[in-house]
Design a protein around this motif. Structure first.
Motif, PDB file in Angstrom:
ATOM      1  N   PHE A  55       0.741  -1.366   0.049  1.00 31.28           N
ATOM      2  CA  PHE A  55       0.153   0.144  -0.005  1.00 31.28           C
ATOM      3  C   PHE A  55       0.848   1.316  -0.067  1.00 31.28           C
ATOM      4  O   PHE A  55       0.531   2.329  -0.191  1.00 31.28           O
ATOM      5  CB  PHE A  55      -1.005  -0.021   1.147  1.00 31.28           C
ATOM      6  CG  PHE A  55      -2.101  -1.157   1.041  1.00 31.28           C
ATOM      7  CD1 PHE A  55      -2.872  -1.302   0.147  1.00 31.28           C
ATOM      8  CD2 PHE A  55      -1.882  -2.056   2.112  1.00 31.28           C
ATOM      9  CE1 PHE A  55      -3.724  -2.417  -0.169  1.00 31.28           C
ATOM     10  CE2 PHE A  55      -2.980  -3.069   2.130  1.00 31.28           C
ATOM     11  CZ  PHE A  55      -3.890  -3.102   0.984  1.00 31.28           C
ATOM     12  N   THR A  56       2.139   1.094  -0.217  1.00 27.93           N
ATOM     13  CA  THR A  56       3.024   2.373  -0.282  1.00 27.93           C
ATOM     14  C   THR A  56       3.674   2.495  -1.419  1.00 27.93           C
ATOM     15  O   THR A  56       4.313   3.309  -1.775  1.00 27.93           O
ATOM     16  CB  THR A  56       4.045   2.065   0.873  1.00 27.93           C
ATOM     17  OG1 THR A  56       4.934   1.154   0.483  1.00 27.93           O
ATOM     18  CG2 THR A  56       3.706   1.898   2.458  1.00 27.93           C
TER      19      THR A  56
ATOM     20  N   ALA B 146      -6.823   4.543  -7.883  1.00 33.51           N
ATOM     21  CA  ALA B 146      -6.556   4.291  -9.319  1.00 33.51           C
ATOM     22  C   ALA B 146      -6.255   2.782  -9.177  1.00 33.51           C
ATOM     23  O   ALA B 146      -6.623   2.164 -10.328  1.00 33.51           O
ATOM     24  CB  ALA B 146      -5.620   5.179  -9.827  1.00 33.51           C
ATOM     25  N   ALA B 147      -5.630   2.215  -8.249  1.00 33.49           N
ATOM     26  CA  ALA B 147      -5.389   0.897  -8.085  1.00 33.49           C
ATOM     27  C   ALA B 147      -6.549   0.022  -8.317  1.00 33.49           C
ATOM     28  O   ALA B 147      -6.676  -1.339  -8.750  1.00 33.49           O
ATOM     29  CB  ALA B 147      -4.521   0.449  -6.927  1.00 33.49           C
ATOM     30  N   LYS B 148      -7.924   0.434  -7.860  1.00 31.82           N
ATOM     31  CA  LYS B 148      -9.012  -0.302  -7.938  1.00 31.82           C
ATOM     32  C   LYS B 148      -9.350  -0.491  -9.539  1.00 31.82           C
ATOM     33  O   LYS B 148      -9.824  -1.683  -9.729  1.00 31.82           O
ATOM     34  CB  LYS B 148     -10.383   0.326  -7.395  1.00 31.82           C
ATOM     35  CG  LYS B 148     -10.131   0.259  -5.905  1.00 31.82           C
ATOM     36  CD  LYS B 148     -11.601   1.014  -5.255  1.00 31.82           C
ATOM     37  CE  LYS B 148     -11.672   0.868  -3.727  1.00 31.82           C
ATOM     38  NZ  LYS B 148     -12.753   1.777  -3.236  1.00 31.82           N
TER      39      LYS B 148
ATOM     40  N   ARG C 156      -2.610  10.447  -1.910  1.00 28.26           N
ATOM     41  CA  ARG C 156      -2.397   8.832  -1.690  1.00 28.26           C
ATOM     42  C   ARG C 156      -3.840   7.914  -2.135  1.00 28.26           C
ATOM     43  O   ARG C 156      -3.857   7.035  -2.589  1.00 28.26           O
ATOM     44  CB  ARG C 156      -2.032   8.547  -0.291  1.00 28.26           C
ATOM     45  CG  ARG C 156      -1.824   7.157   0.405  1.00 28.26           C
ATOM     46  CD  ARG C 156      -0.164   7.164  -0.142  1.00 28.26           C
ATOM     47  NE  ARG C 156      -0.118   5.794  -0.656  1.00 28.26           N
ATOM     48  CZ  ARG C 156       0.541   5.052  -1.688  1.00 28.26           C
ATOM     49  NH1 ARG C 156       1.125   6.001  -2.525  1.00 28.26           N
ATOM     50  NH2 ARG C 156       0.575   3.954  -1.830  1.00 28.26           N
ATOM     51  N   ARG C 157      -4.866   8.635  -1.564  1.00 31.48           N
ATOM     52  CA  ARG C 157      -6.185   8.204  -1.941  1.00 31.48           C
ATOM     53  C   ARG C 157      -6.411   7.986  -3.281  1.00 31.48           C
ATOM     54  O   ARG C 157      -6.972   6.923  -3.712  1.00 31.48           O
ATOM     55  CB  ARG C 157      -7.205   9.068  -1.110  1.00 31.48           C
ATOM     56  CG  ARG C 157      -8.726   8.604  -1.380  1.00 31.48           C
ATOM     57  CD  ARG C 157      -9.696   9.476  -0.690  1.00 31.48           C
ATOM     58  NE  ARG C 157      -9.579   9.348   0.586  1.00 31.48           N
ATOM     59  CZ  ARG C 157     -10.169   8.730   1.467  1.00 31.48           C
ATOM     60  NH1 ARG C 157     -10.763   7.517   1.108  1.00 31.48           N
ATOM     61  NH2 ARG C 157     -10.013   8.727   2.732  1.00 31.48           N
TER      62      ARG C 157
ATOM     63  N   ILE D 219      -8.045   1.536   2.492  1.00 32.21           N
ATOM     64  CA  ILE D 219      -8.568   2.983   2.200  1.00 32.21           C
ATOM     65  C   ILE D 219      -9.653   3.251   3.215  1.00 32.21           C
ATOM     66  O   ILE D 219      -9.326   4.424   3.916  1.00 32.21           O
ATOM     67  CB  ILE D 219      -9.332   3.225   0.792  1.00 32.21           C
ATOM     68  CG1 ILE D 219      -8.288   2.815  -0.342  1.00 32.21           C
ATOM     69  CG2 ILE D 219      -9.963   4.429   0.778  1.00 32.21           C
ATOM     70  CD1 ILE D 219      -9.089   2.561  -1.625  1.00 32.21           C
ATOM     71  N   ASN D 220     -10.564   2.594   3.770  1.00 29.76           N
ATOM     72  CA  ASN D 220     -11.494   2.936   4.798  1.00 29.76           C
ATOM     73  C   ASN D 220     -10.836   2.887   6.384  1.00 29.76           C
ATOM     74  O   ASN D 220     -11.029   3.953   6.842  1.00 29.76           O
ATOM     75  CB  ASN D 220     -12.645   1.836   4.601  1.00 29.76           C
ATOM     76  CG  ASN D 220     -13.490   1.986   3.646  1.00 29.76           C
ATOM     77  OD1 ASN D 220     -13.559   2.859   2.681  1.00 29.76           O
ATOM     78  ND2 ASN D 220     -14.293   1.024   3.578  1.00 29.76           N
ATOM     79  N   ARG D 221      -9.959   2.133   6.414  1.00 29.55           N
ATOM     80  CA  ARG D 221      -9.344   2.274   7.623  1.00 29.55           C
ATOM     81  C   ARG D 221      -8.293   3.349   7.692  1.00 29.55           C
ATOM     82  O   ARG D 221      -8.092   3.828   8.993  1.00 29.55           O
ATOM     83  CB  ARG D 221      -8.526   0.940   7.979  1.00 29.55           C
ATOM     84  CG  ARG D 221      -9.481  -0.347   8.358  1.00 29.55           C
ATOM     85  CD  ARG D 221     -10.613  -0.162   9.243  1.00 29.55           C
ATOM     86  NE  ARG D 221     -10.338   0.503  10.468  1.00 29.55           N
ATOM     87  CZ  ARG D 221     -11.221   1.214  11.114  1.00 29.55           C
ATOM     88  NH1 ARG D 221     -12.680   1.391  10.507  1.00 29.55           N
ATOM     89  NH2 ARG D 221     -11.016   1.584  12.084  1.00 29.55           N
ATOM     90  N   SER D 222      -7.857   3.857   6.741  1.00 31.59           N
ATOM     91  CA  SER D 222      -7.021   4.863   6.904  1.00 31.59           C
ATOM     92  C   SER D 222      -7.535   6.349   7.217  1.00 31.59           C
ATOM     93  O   SER D 222      -7.121   7.181   7.666  1.00 31.59           O
ATOM     94  CB  SER D 222      -6.099   5.086   5.523  1.00 31.59           C
ATOM     95  OG  SER D 222      -4.979   3.874   5.210  1.00 31.59           O
ATOM     96  N   GLY D 223      -8.712   6.369   6.739  1.00 26.01           N
ATOM     97  CA  GLY D 223      -9.703   7.425   6.888  1.00 26.01           C
ATOM     98  C   GLY D 223      -9.174   8.842   6.537  1.00 26.01           C
ATOM     99  O   GLY D 223      -8.543   8.977   5.574  1.00 26.01           O
ATOM    100  N   LYS D 224      -9.085   9.713   7.595  1.00 22.20           N
ATOM    101  CA  LYS D 224      -8.813  10.932   7.437  1.00 22.20           C
ATOM    102  C   LYS D 224      -7.159  11.228   7.516  1.00 22.20           C
ATOM    103  O   LYS D 224      -6.893  12.071   6.999  1.00 22.20           O
ATOM    104  CB  LYS D 224      -9.416  11.889   8.624  1.00 22.20           C
ATOM    105  CG  LYS D 224     -10.777  12.059   8.722  1.00 22.20           C
ATOM    106  CD  LYS D 224     -11.085  12.750   9.920  1.00 22.20           C
ATOM    107  CE  LYS D 224     -12.716  12.762  10.034  1.00 22.20           C
ATOM    108  NZ  LYS D 224     -13.172  13.110  11.283  1.00 22.20           N
ATOM    109  N   ASN D 225      -6.585   9.979   7.731  1.00 22.92           N
ATOM    110  CA  ASN D 225      -5.064  10.226   7.913  1.00 22.92           C
ATOM    111  C   ASN D 225      -4.607   9.898   6.311  1.00 22.92           C
ATOM    112  O   ASN D 225      -3.040   9.942   6.028  1.00 22.92           O
ATOM    113  CB  ASN D 225      -4.614   8.938   8.654  1.00 22.92           C
ATOM    114  CG  ASN D 225      -4.818   9.123   9.896  1.00 22.92           C
ATOM    115  OD1 ASN D 225      -4.850  10.403  10.452  1.00 22.92           O
ATOM    116  ND2 ASN D 225      -5.020   8.214  10.829  1.00 22.92           N
ATOM    117  N   LEU D 226      -5.511   9.603   5.465  1.00 21.42           N
ATOM    118  CA  LEU D 226      -5.029   9.470   3.996  1.00 21.42           C
ATOM    119  C   LEU D 226      -4.998  10.696   3.190  1.00 21.42           C
ATOM    120  O   LEU D 226      -6.075  11.164   3.108  1.00 21.42           O
ATOM    121  CB  LEU D 226      -5.856   8.311   3.533  1.00 21.42           C
ATOM    122  CG  LEU D 226      -5.525   7.636   2.102  1.00 21.42           C
ATOM    123  CD1 LEU D 226      -4.143   7.057   2.434  1.00 21.42           C
ATOM    124  CD2 LEU D 226      -6.490   6.651   1.889  1.00 21.42           C
ATOM    125  N   ASP D 227      -4.044  11.356   2.732  1.00 22.11           N
ATOM    126  CA  ASP D 227      -3.889  12.322   2.160  1.00 22.11           C
ATOM    127  C   ASP D 227      -4.563  12.402   0.680  1.00 22.11           C
ATOM    128  O   ASP D 227      -4.725  11.109   0.305  1.00 22.11           O
ATOM    129  CB  ASP D 227      -2.569  13.053   1.977  1.00 22.11           C
ATOM    130  CG  ASP D 227      -1.678  12.351   1.226  1.00 22.11           C
ATOM    131  OD1 ASP D 227      -1.765  12.278  -0.134  1.00 22.11           O
ATOM    132  OD2 ASP D 227      -0.357  12.091   1.635  1.00 22.11           O
TER     133      ASP D 227
END
Length: 101
Positions: free
Chosen positions: A33-34, A88-90, A82-83, A71-79
Motif C-alpha cells: 500500500f506504499t 486508481a489501483a481499484k 495517496r487516496r 482505504i476505509n481504515r486509513s480514513g482522514k489520515n490518508l492524504d
C-alpha cells in the motif's frame, strides 16, 4: 473479562491490524500500500489473492476488499494524493481481472 476493544487498547494494537494479520483475507506483499504506481499495487494484490490459501472468496473479490478495507481504515489520515493512487489501483485491479465496466 475485557472486551476485544479494551484488550487491543492495552496492547497498543488496533483491531484493524489484527484483522489484517489474522483474518481469512490475504497474505500481502510487504509495503504493497506504499507503492506509488497503481498498476504495481493492483499487480501485487492480484498475485497475493491468487496464491493465498487464507481467502474465502474468489481472488478478485478478496483483492478489491483488502484494498477497500485499507482505504476505509486509513480514513482522514490518508492524504488526497495517496487516496487518488489507491482509488486508481481499484481501476487497475478491474482491468487485471477483466472486470472493466
Amino acid at each position: 473479562m475485557a472486551s476485544p476493544k479494551q484488550s487491543h487498547a492495552k496492547s497498543g494494537e488496533k483491531w484493524s491490524q489484527e484483522v489484517t494479520e489474522t483474518s481469512d483475507a490475504l497474505d500481502l506483499e510487504e509495503g504493497v500500500f506504499t507503492k506509488d504506481d497503481p498498476a504495481e499495487i493492483a499487480g501485487s494484490l492480484k498475485r497475493s489473492a491468487e496464491k493465498s490459501d487464507r481467502r474465502k472468496s474468489d481472488p478478485y473479490r478478496s483483492a478489491i476488499s483488502m484494498l477497500t478495507f485499507h482505504i476505509n481504515r486509513s480514513g482522514k489520515n490518508l492524504d488526497a494524493g495517496r487516496r487518488k493512487t489507491l482509488e486508481a489501483a481499484k481501476d487497475e485491479l478491474r482491468k487485471l481481472f477483466g472486470r472493466e465496466e
